[in-house]
Design a protein around this motif. Sequence first.
Motif, mmCIF file in Angstrom:
data_model
loop_
_atom_site.group_PDB
_atom_site.id
_atom_site.type_symbol
_atom_site.label_atom_id
_atom_site.label_comp_id
_atom_site.label_asym_id
_atom_site.label_seq_id
_atom_site.Cartn_x
_atom_site.Cartn_y
_atom_site.Cartn_z
ATOM 1 N N VAL A 289 8.513 9.673 0.250
ATOM 2 C CA VAL A 289 7.157 9.809 0.768
ATOM 3 C C VAL A 289 6.323 10.667 -0.174
ATOM 4 C CG1 VAL A 289 5.751 10.704 2.661
ATOM 5 C CG2 VAL A 289 7.905 9.553 3.164
ATOM 6 N N ASN A 290 5.118 10.207 -0.480
ATOM 7 C CA ASN A 290 4.148 11.024 -1.206
ATOM 8 C C ASN A 290 3.467 11.965 -0.215
ATOM 9 O OD1 ASN A 290 4.577 9.742 -3.674
ATOM 10 N ND2 ASN A 290 3.023 8.202 -3.280
ATOM 11 N N TYR A 291 3.535 13.253 -0.452
ATOM 12 C CA TYR A 291 2.934 14.224 0.457
ATOM 13 C C TYR A 291 1.711 14.840 -0.221
ATOM 14 C CZ TYR A 291 2.595 18.338 3.545
ATOM 15 O OH TYR A 291 2.157 19.314 4.414
ATOM 16 N N GLY A 292 0.551 14.237 0.023
ATOM 17 C CA GLY A 292 -0.710 14.774 -0.463
ATOM 18 C C GLY A 292 -1.388 15.591 0.620
ATOM 19 N N ARG A 293 -2.216 16.531 0.209
ATOM 20 C CA ARG A 293 -2.837 17.444 1.183
ATOM 21 C C ARG A 293 -4.353 17.482 1.068
ATOM 22 N NH1 ARG A 293 -1.665 22.500 0.409
ATOM 23 N NH2 ARG A 293 -0.987 22.237 -1.743
ATOM 24 N N LEU A 294 -4.927 16.422 0.503
ATOM 25 C CA LEU A 294 -6.380 16.315 0.442
ATOM 26 C C LEU A 294 -6.859 15.487 1.619
ATOM 27 C CD1 LEU A 294 -6.950 15.648 -3.377
ATOM 28 C CD2 LEU A 294 -7.122 17.814 -2.133
ATOM 29 N N GLY A 295 -7.690 16.063 2.476
ATOM 30 C CA GLY A 295 -8.181 15.342 3.639
ATOM 31 C C GLY A 295 -8.590 16.297 4.731
ATOM 32 N N ASP A 296 -9.080 15.743 5.821
ATOM 33 C CA ASP A 296 -9.533 16.534 6.965
ATOM 34 C C ASP A 296 -8.542 16.414 8.112
ATOM 35 O OD1 ASP A 296 -11.913 17.205 5.629
ATOM 36 O OD2 ASP A 296 -12.839 15.313 6.258
ATOM 37 N N ASN A 297 -8.499 17.461 8.951
ATOM 38 C CA ASN A 297 -7.692 17.458 10.173
ATOM 39 C C ASN A 297 -6.238 17.099 9.894
ATOM 40 O OD1 ASN A 297 -10.038 17.990 11.804
ATOM 41 N ND2 ASN A 297 -10.569 15.821 11.605
ATOM 42 N N LEU A 298 -5.699 17.675 8.818
ATOM 43 C CA LEU A 298 -4.314 17.396 8.449
ATOM 44 C C LEU A 298 -3.362 18.187 9.351
ATOM 45 C CD1 LEU A 298 -4.570 17.590 4.554
ATOM 46 C CD2 LEU A 298 -4.550 15.537 5.974
ATOM 47 N N PRO A 299 -2.181 17.646 9.620
ATOM 48 C CA PRO A 299 -1.172 18.432 10.340
ATOM 49 C C PRO A 299 -0.732 19.603 9.486
ATOM 50 C CG PRO A 299 -0.217 16.398 9.486
ATOM 51 C CD PRO A 299 -1.698 16.296 9.264
ATOM 52 N N SER A 300 -0.135 20.591 10.111
ATOM 53 C CA SER A 300 0.349 21.748 9.370
ATOM 54 C C SER A 300 1.471 21.321 8.433
ATOM 55 C CB SER A 300 0.868 22.812 10.331
ATOM 56 O OG SER A 300 2.052 22.347 10.973
ATOM 57 N N SER A 301 1.784 22.172 7.479
ATOM 58 C CA SER A 301 2.882 21.874 6.558
ATOM 59 C C SER A 301 4.188 21.686 7.326
ATOM 60 C CB SER A 301 3.036 23.000 5.530
ATOM 61 O OG SER A 301 1.859 23.136 4.761
ATOM 62 N N TYR A 302 4.420 22.536 8.325
ATOM 63 C CA TYR A 302 5.635 22.417 9.133
ATOM 64 C C TYR A 302 5.679 21.074 9.847
ATOM 65 C CZ TYR A 302 9.015 23.127 12.873
ATOM 66 O OH TYR A 302 10.067 22.977 13.736
ATOM 67 N N GLN A 303 4.570 20.677 10.462
ATOM 68 C CA GLN A 303 4.531 19.391 11.166
ATOM 69 C C GLN A 303 4.746 18.226 10.207
ATOM 70 O OE1 GLN A 303 0.611 20.117 12.855
ATOM 71 N NE2 GLN A 303 1.470 20.079 14.939
ATOM 72 N N SER A 304 4.177 18.335 9.026
ATOM 73 C CA SER A 304 4.316 17.259 8.042
ATOM 74 C C SER A 304 5.764 17.093 7.607
ATOM 75 C CB SER A 304 3.430 17.548 6.828
ATOM 76 O OG SER A 304 2.063 17.570 7.186
ATOM 77 N N ILE A 305 6.432 18.213 7.325
ATOM 78 C CA ILE A 305 7.832 18.144 6.902
ATOM 79 C C ILE A 305 8.698 17.587 8.026
ATOM 80 C CG2 ILE A 305 9.835 19.466 6.130
ATOM 81 C CD1 ILE A 305 7.569 19.094 4.045
ATOM 82 N N GLU A 306 8.437 18.006 9.251
ATOM 83 C CA GLU A 306 9.214 17.492 10.383
ATOM 84 C C GLU A 306 8.990 15.994 10.556
ATOM 85 O OE1 GLU A 306 11.598 19.139 12.338
ATOM 86 O OE2 GLU A 306 11.314 20.389 10.544
ATOM 87 N N LEU A 307 7.767 15.538 10.338
ATOM 88 C CA LEU A 307 7.481 14.112 10.432
ATOM 89 C C LEU A 307 8.241 13.333 9.365
ATOM 90 C CD1 LEU A 307 5.914 11.702 11.580
ATOM 91 C CD2 LEU A 307 4.019 12.311 10.062
ATOM 92 N N ILE A 308 8.227 13.850 8.144
ATOM 93 C CA ILE A 308 8.941 13.190 7.053
ATOM 94 C C ILE A 308 10.436 13.126 7.354
ATOM 95 C CG2 ILE A 308 9.613 13.420 4.620
ATOM 96 C CD1 ILE A 308 6.792 14.635 4.147
ATOM 97 N N ARG A 309 10.984 14.196 7.894
ATOM 98 C CA ARG A 309 12.409 14.207 8.246
ATOM 99 C C ARG A 309 12.708 13.230 9.372
ATOM 100 N NH1 ARG A 309 14.531 20.230 8.977
ATOM 101 N NH2 ARG A 309 16.528 19.104 8.883
ATOM 102 N N SER A 310 11.791 13.120 10.333
ATOM 103 C CA SER A 310 12.015 12.200 11.450
ATOM 104 C C SER A 310 12.008 10.745 11.002
ATOM 105 C CB SER A 310 10.947 12.412 12.532
ATOM 106 O OG SER A 310 9.681 11.914 12.109
ATOM 107 N N MET A 311 11.377 10.481 9.859
ATOM 108 C CA MET A 311 11.350 9.129 9.299
ATOM 109 C C MET A 311 12.635 8.800 8.547
ATOM 110 S SD MET A 311 7.476 9.357 7.758
ATOM 111 C CE MET A 311 7.634 7.855 6.805
ATOM 112 N N LYS A 312 13.549 9.762 8.469
ATOM 113 C CA LYS A 312 14.803 9.588 7.734
ATOM 114 C C LYS A 312 14.552 9.338 6.248
ATOM 115 C CE LYS A 312 16.965 9.846 11.673
ATOM 116 N NZ LYS A 312 17.628 11.116 12.066
ATOM 117 N N ALA A 313 13.464 9.888 5.742
ATOM 118 C CA ALA A 313 13.172 9.752 4.314
ATOM 119 C C ALA A 313 14.204 10.541 3.514
ATOM 120 C CB ALA A 313 11.769 10.253 4.006
ATOM 121 N N GLY A 314 14.422 10.098 2.294
ATOM 122 C CA GLY A 314 15.380 10.786 1.447
ATOM 123 C C GLY A 314 14.730 11.660 0.395
#
Length: 253
Positions: A27-52
């Motif tokens: 997963v590409n994790y970019g942080r440019l944008g509005d109303n982004l989830p927190s870094s913690y939420q983003s990492i948890e989402l990526i992990r929940s996707m079973k990304a490697g």
Amino acid sequence: MGVAATLLFLSLLVLSTDAQTSVRIGVNYGRLGDNLPSSYQSIELIRSMKAGQVKLYDANPEILKLLSGTDLHVSIMVPNHDIISIASNQSIANEWIYTNLLQYYPETKIRFILVGNEVLSGDPDIWPHLVPAMQRIKNSLKILHIRNIKISTPLAMDILETTFPPSNASFRFEIESVILPLLHFLNGTRSYFSIDVYPYFPWSANPTSIDLDFALMRGNQSRTDLNGGLVYTNLLDQMLDSLHFAMAKLGHL
């Protein structure tokens, strides 16, 4: 000398030598944008996707700490504006590695250092410093006896003059003096040729010439390279093959 397609990061495709790759999606994790989830939420989402794997566009300390102890393989990035200074001085490269890698490694499984982002689509003043900067970073890792981190640089498809027919593809003339040393470096270090591939862009630029189903990999359309008879059922394969043909013309197949 060889370069073959293997590793996929959603929008980042990597053409590799014979280095080992993962079959798990990244997963590409970019942080440019509005109303982004927190870094913690983003990492948890990526992990929940079973990304490697996860690709960062910087070496953000908070994110790298959050990735500590996870199974995610991480790519960090040297900003474009740091390339010239790193290329000019080994001590600067060593300091960059100390600050942005050693503070987190090996608890955070950093596996790639990407030097710049689409450098050959931007400021020409940086171009001649790209490969020297990559070599400096490689030297820094060698000093530290770190052997499991690959050095690469993601490029854009505009490094090619054309992508169809693939057999006619070649690198832009003005960047060949950089591309050839880059291919030598990647091959010599058993690393990866990294390319951002967006089939949407060529389709949106000329929707009357490229069928939308062909761009979306729906398999209802095909195009034939009359020079060799190769048939392409989607735009992604066509674009990637054009890179192989361009590399082959420089002696890297």
